[in-house]
Write an enzyme that holds these catalytic residues in place. Structure first.
Site, PDB file in Angstrom:
ATOM      1  N   HIS A 283       5.673 -10.779  23.473  1.00 51.95           N
ATOM      2  CA  HIS A 283       4.971 -11.111  24.718  1.00 51.95           C
ATOM      3  C   HIS A 283       5.869 -11.934  25.641  1.00 51.95           C
ATOM      4  CE1 HIS A 283       1.526 -12.024  27.252  1.00 51.95           C
ATOM      5  NE2 HIS A 283       1.917 -13.295  27.250  1.00 51.95           N
TER       6      HIS A 283
ATOM      7  N   GLU B  40       9.183  16.346  37.813  1.00 55.59           N
ATOM      8  CA  GLU B  40      10.284  15.402  38.002  1.00 55.59           C
ATOM      9  C   GLU B  40      10.858  15.501  39.410  1.00 55.59           C
ATOM     10  OE1 GLU B  40      11.855  14.918  33.395  1.00 55.59           O
ATOM     11  OE2 GLU B  40      12.748  16.457  34.683  1.00 55.59           O
TER      12      GLU B  40
ATOM     13  N   GLY C 111       9.801  27.687  34.923  1.00 54.74           N
ATOM     14  CA  GLY C 111      10.195  27.957  33.548  1.00 54.74           C
ATOM     15  C   GLY C 111      11.615  28.465  33.426  1.00 54.74           C
TER      16      GLY C 111
ATOM     17  N   CYS D 167      19.607  17.575  32.683  1.00 57.86           N
ATOM     18  CA  CYS D 167      19.078  16.235  32.432  1.00 57.86           C
ATOM     19  C   CYS D 167      19.982  15.102  32.910  1.00 57.86           C
ATOM     20  CB  CYS D 167      18.754  16.069  30.945  1.00 57.86           C
ATOM     21  SG  CYS D 167      19.937  16.799  29.818  1.00 57.86           S
TER      22      CYS D 167
ATOM     23  N   ARG E 207       0.033  28.346  39.402  1.00 57.96           N
ATOM     24  CA  ARG E 207      -0.896  29.465  39.257  1.00 57.96           C
ATOM     25  C   ARG E 207      -2.133  29.115  38.433  1.00 57.96           C
ATOM     26  NH1 ARG E 207       2.877  33.307  35.359  1.00 57.96           N
ATOM     27  NH2 ARG E 207       3.119  31.811  33.658  1.00 57.96           N
TER      28      ARG E 207
ATOM     29  N   TYR F  65       7.786  20.161  33.408  1.00 60.11           N
ATOM     30  CA  TYR F  65       8.498  18.895  33.561  1.00 60.11           C
ATOM     31  C   TYR F  65       9.505  18.938  34.710  1.00 60.11           C
ATOM     32  CZ  TYR F  65      12.605  20.800  31.098  1.00 60.11           C
ATOM     33  OH  TYR F  65      13.698  21.543  30.739  1.00 60.11           O
ATOM     34  N   ILE F  66      10.175  20.075  34.922  1.00 62.44           N
ATOM     35  CA  ILE F  66      11.147  20.144  36.014  1.00 62.44           C
ATOM     36  C   ILE F  66      10.448  20.002  37.361  1.00 62.44           C
ATOM     37  CG2 ILE F  66      12.841  21.622  37.160  1.00 62.44           C
ATOM     38  CD1 ILE F  66      13.483  22.853  34.464  1.00 62.44           C
TER      39      ILE F  66
ATOM     40  N   CYS G 110      22.509  20.728  30.406  1.00 62.93           N
ATOM     41  CA  CYS G 110      22.187  19.298  30.409  1.00 62.93           C
ATOM     42  C   CYS G 110      23.182  18.495  31.235  1.00 62.93           C
ATOM     43  CB  CYS G 110      22.140  18.771  28.973  1.00 62.93           C
ATOM     44  SG  CYS G 110      21.750  17.010  28.885  1.00 62.93           S
TER      45      CYS G 110
ATOM     46  N   GLU H 181       4.150  -4.349  24.031  1.00 60.43           N
ATOM     47  CA  GLU H 181       3.241  -5.047  23.121  1.00 60.43           C
ATOM     48  C   GLU H 181       1.871  -4.385  23.054  1.00 60.43           C
ATOM     49  OE1 GLU H 181       1.706  -8.978  24.240  1.00 60.43           O
ATOM     50  OE2 GLU H 181       2.505  -8.624  26.267  1.00 60.43           O
TER      51      GLU H 181
ATOM     52  N   TYR I 246      33.945  16.217  27.760  1.00 60.94           N
ATOM     53  CA  TYR I 246      33.607  17.306  26.836  1.00 60.94           C
ATOM     54  C   TYR I 246      34.846  18.149  26.537  1.00 60.94           C
ATOM     55  CZ  TYR I 246      28.512  16.992  26.383  1.00 60.94           C
ATOM     56  OH  TYR I 246      27.237  16.611  26.038  1.00 60.94           O
TER      57      TYR I 246
ATOM     58  N   LYS J 165      20.018  15.052  36.889  1.00 57.78           N
ATOM     59  CA  LYS J 165      18.633  14.816  37.309  1.00 57.78           C
ATOM     60  C   LYS J 165      18.232  13.376  37.043  1.00 57.78           C
ATOM     61  CE  LYS J 165      15.568  16.258  34.602  1.00 57.78           C
ATOM     62  NZ  LYS J 165      14.873  17.216  33.730  1.00 57.78           N
TER      63      LYS J 165
END
Length: 449
Positions: free
Chosen positions: A438, A182, A264, A48, A199, A178-179, A43, A443, A99, A51
């Protein structure tokens, strides 16, 4: 009682491993964590976080164009990929340091070496050091899966996408998850001609069909090319350095300057020595675990993508927290996998939580659906014809909202708050009883009738 060098040895300093390490240490355990690459995991280092920074950068292409419709005298702007790339990599380096500081502040020993399991309580480091541990936690994550075809070595994966020397003029992206979607949006906004090859004819499997169909429609209108029912046959490098990608399904070979595999991710378990502790992997190479993240060996646990349960960073973090609290904090609890929100930071982004319409029908029979199909106010003034789509899936008898699915600007930001309502089991009437804010895009969630 046996004496061990540490109470907990963690292999992998990604999101799940770091959370488990620091929480266990805070509970008083003696903890060591081994990381062969960089602290932060997929990540932070190659997923993430960098990205999403590229996604922000890509959005400026449309925002600068739209600004003219809002009265701003925006000149024609050039884009310098190397500036964005280097700034993103610098930010990744900064977060990696944070980290590391977190582990140090919690008195966790960080070992920057590869580690393998030698038995139920044993670990061997690459440098030869042997360590014994009362418990071992595997948190090595996942790695990109690359199809085996002649010439596949000419392509790259999302791991390497952040280090490119330049934005390719023409890029083929393999995959439709998703990769893939994106990065298709990112490279398109940076000026690449993008061809997405899959495929099957389904993109974003698992998301609501109407929402993913809307993304396909918008992406196609923007100029992204899709090749469906196309499996990779071979990749040839040309004399000028470009590539010629051969696929099945009657498609002509695709000429491009770069090939990205986004087909994947598989659990990163190869060579970990788990067999020495009697642990058998599943057919995907994942580590089977129970509800407490325990493997078939009572002293060895696993969290995160390496278990292939739900490959999402917040889930790995919760699994790491639950593991540490249960074993070392006398606060046993388990992760609840119901109603996990997820998002795709495509252009435009989409997000969902709960059951899709198809899933709800399979589970309950008939359901009610409500949709709002509209143009965002900003898009109207900007002259963009791109339409947003919001969808509620509702139980026919109880009126409980079973799922919310959205595509449009800021969909993930809106969905995070809306996910609370689905998790809480609120009804469509609860949505109807809420006064709209609004003017806002959000909304629309309380105005569907």
């Amino acid at each position: 009682m046996p004496q061990y060098d540490v109470d907990l040895f963690v292999i992998g300093a990604g999101s799940g491993g770091v959370r488990a390490s620091r929480v266990a240490a805070a509970h008083g355990a003696k903890v060591a964590v081994a990381e062969e690459y960089r602290v932060g995991g997929t990540c932070v280092i190659r997923g993430c976080v960098p990205k999403k920074l590229l996604v922000y950068g890509a959005h400026f292409a449309e925002d600068l164009a739209d600004a003219r419709r809002f009265g701003w005298n925006v000149p024609d702007c050039g884009f310098d990929w190397t500036v964005l790339r280097d700034n993103v990599l610098e930010e990744v380096k900064r977060i990696e340091g944070v980290y590391g500081e977190t582990l140090a502040n919690n008195k966790v020993e960080l070992i920057k070496e590869r580690a393998i399991v030698t038995g139920p309580h044993g670990v061997r480091l690459a440098g030869g050091r042997e360590v014994t541990a009362k418990y071992i936690l595997i948190a090595t994550g996942a790695t990109p899966d690359v199809p085996e075809c002649p010439g596949h070595e000419h392509g790259f994966t999302s791991n390497e996408a952040f280090d490119l020397d330049e934005v390719p003029r023409r890029i083929v992206i393999a995959g439709a998850g998703y990769i893939a979607n994106e990065f298709a949006g990112i490279f398109h906004q940076f000026g690449s001609h993008v061809t997405l090859v899959n495929r099957t004819d389904v993109i974003l499997r698992g998301y609501d069909e109407q929402i993913r169909d809307r993304l396909l429609q918008i992406a196609t209108m923007k100029g992204i090319t899709f090749k469906f029912h196309a499996a990779f046959e071979k990749v040839e490098k040309q004399d000028d350095g470009s590539l010629l990608v051969h696929v099945s399904g009657g498609h002509e070979p695709i000429a491009c300057d770069a090939l990205m595999f986004a087909t994947g991710r598989r659990p990163l378990t190869a060579g970990l020595g788990l067999e020495s502790a009697g642990i058998t992997l599943d057919d995907r190479g994942a580590i089977p675990v129970d509800e407490d993240s325990k493997t078939g060996c009572d002293s060895i646990y696993a969290v995160g993508d390496v278990t292939n349960r739900v490959q999402l960073t917040p889930v790995a973090i919760r699994e790491g927290q639950a593991f540490a609290d249960t074993l070392f904090g006398n606060k046993p609890h388990r992760v609840n996998y119901d109603c996990i929100p997820s998002a795709v930071f495509s252009h435009p982004p989409l997000a969902g939580v709960g059951l899709t319409e198809a899933q709800a029908k399979n589970k309950f029979g008939s359901v009610r659906t409500y949709t709002s199909d509209f143009r965002a106010m900003k898009n109207v003034l900007a002259g963009r014809h791109e339409r947003s789509l919001y969808k509620l899936v509702v139980h026919s008898e109880t009126d409980v909202v079973l799922g919310i699915h959205m595509i449009g600007p800021d969909a993930p930001e809106i969905l995070q708050a809306a996910a609370i309502a689905v998790k809480a089991g609120l009804t469509k009437q609860d949505f109807d009883d809420t006064v709209a804010l609004h003017p806002s895009m959000a909304e629309e969630l309380v105005l569907m009738r």
